[in-house]
Design a protein around this motif. Structure first.
Motif, mmCIF file in Angstrom:
data_model
loop_
_atom_site.group_PDB
_atom_site.id
_atom_site.type_symbol
_atom_site.label_atom_id
_atom_site.label_comp_id
_atom_site.label_asym_id
_atom_site.label_seq_id
_atom_site.Cartn_x
_atom_site.Cartn_y
_atom_site.Cartn_z
ATOM 1 N N CYS A 22 0.831 -1.213 0.000
ATOM 2 C CA CYS A 22 0.000 0.000 0.000
ATOM 3 C C CYS A 22 0.864 1.261 0.000
ATOM 4 O O CYS A 22 0.550 2.238 -0.692
ATOM 5 C CB CYS A 22 -0.944 0.000 1.197
ATOM 6 S SG CYS A 22 -2.208 -1.274 1.126
ATOM 7 N N LEU A 25 2.188 1.748 -3.485
ATOM 8 C CA LEU A 25 1.155 2.306 -4.360
ATOM 9 C C LEU A 25 0.923 3.781 -4.059
ATOM 10 O O LEU A 25 0.732 4.586 -4.979
ATOM 11 C CB LEU A 25 -0.143 1.510 -4.215
ATOM 12 C CG LEU A 25 -0.097 0.071 -4.720
ATOM 13 C CD1 LEU A 25 -1.393 -0.659 -4.366
ATOM 14 C CD2 LEU A 25 0.160 0.031 -6.213
ATOM 15 N N LEU A 26 0.949 4.144 -2.787
ATOM 16 C CA LEU A 26 0.797 5.550 -2.406
ATOM 17 C C LEU A 26 1.959 6.379 -2.945
ATOM 18 O O LEU A 26 1.751 7.493 -3.446
ATOM 19 C CB LEU A 26 0.709 5.684 -0.888
ATOM 20 C CG LEU A 26 0.575 7.101 -0.344
ATOM 21 C CD1 LEU A 26 -0.749 7.719 -0.785
ATOM 22 C CD2 LEU A 26 0.668 7.091 1.173
ATOM 23 N N THR A 58 7.674 -5.137 0.612
ATOM 24 C CA THR A 58 6.661 -6.104 0.196
ATOM 25 C C THR A 58 7.274 -7.463 -0.105
ATOM 26 O O THR A 58 6.835 -8.483 0.434
ATOM 27 C CB THR A 58 5.895 -5.588 -1.040
ATOM 28 O OG1 THR A 58 5.282 -4.344 -0.713
ATOM 29 C CG2 THR A 58 4.836 -6.582 -1.472
#
Length: 138
Positions: A22, A25-26, A58
């Motif tokens: 996340c 992606l941000l 990740t």
């Protein structure tokens, strides 16, 4: 370790991997928005800043969740490692912003040195903890 402890550890590692996903992606979204308003000027540091949490967070944490939850790092090594990834990501954004603005600053190197050192210290702390746990007690 019991099966329930390994399952809990696996869930925690997977959760950490998803949080890093996340964040990656941000970072990609922030980089895209910043470059949208930068009048056609871009920086590779800004474009690829999302790769730092993706590759540094990740992938390793999801791999540990899948293949080896017994290899999970301790609190000290995890905190050092997370701080290093955060420092490298912020440094990449800062370097990108300076390049887009058309300037440079030699102090930006501090982000890379400190971030790399924190990641390395986190890895060394993890290795030291693994070696210490592997020793037979007397």
């Amino acid at each position: 370790m019991s099966t329930s402890e390994l399952d809990a550890l696996r869930r925690q590692l997977a959760k950490t991997g998803v949080v890093y996903l996340c964040l990656g992606l941000l970072c990609a979204l922030l980089g895209a928005v910043y470059e949208t308003f930068s009048h056609g000027v871009y920086s590779n540091f800004m474009v690829y800043a999302f790769l730092i949490p993706l590759a540094g967070g990740t992938f390793p944490f999801c791999a540990m969740a899948i293949y080896g939850p017994h290899l999970a790092p301790g609190r000290l090594s995890t905190n050092l490692y997370h701080s290093g990834i955060a420092t490298l990501t912020v440094g990449s954004f800062f370097q990108g912003a300076l390049e887009i603005y058309g300037t440079s600053n030699r102090l930006v190197r501090i982000y890379w040195v400190v971030g790399g050192a924190l990641v390395l210290l986190g890895m060394l702390a993890h290795l030291a903890g693994r070696l210490r746990r592997g020793r037979p007690s007397h």
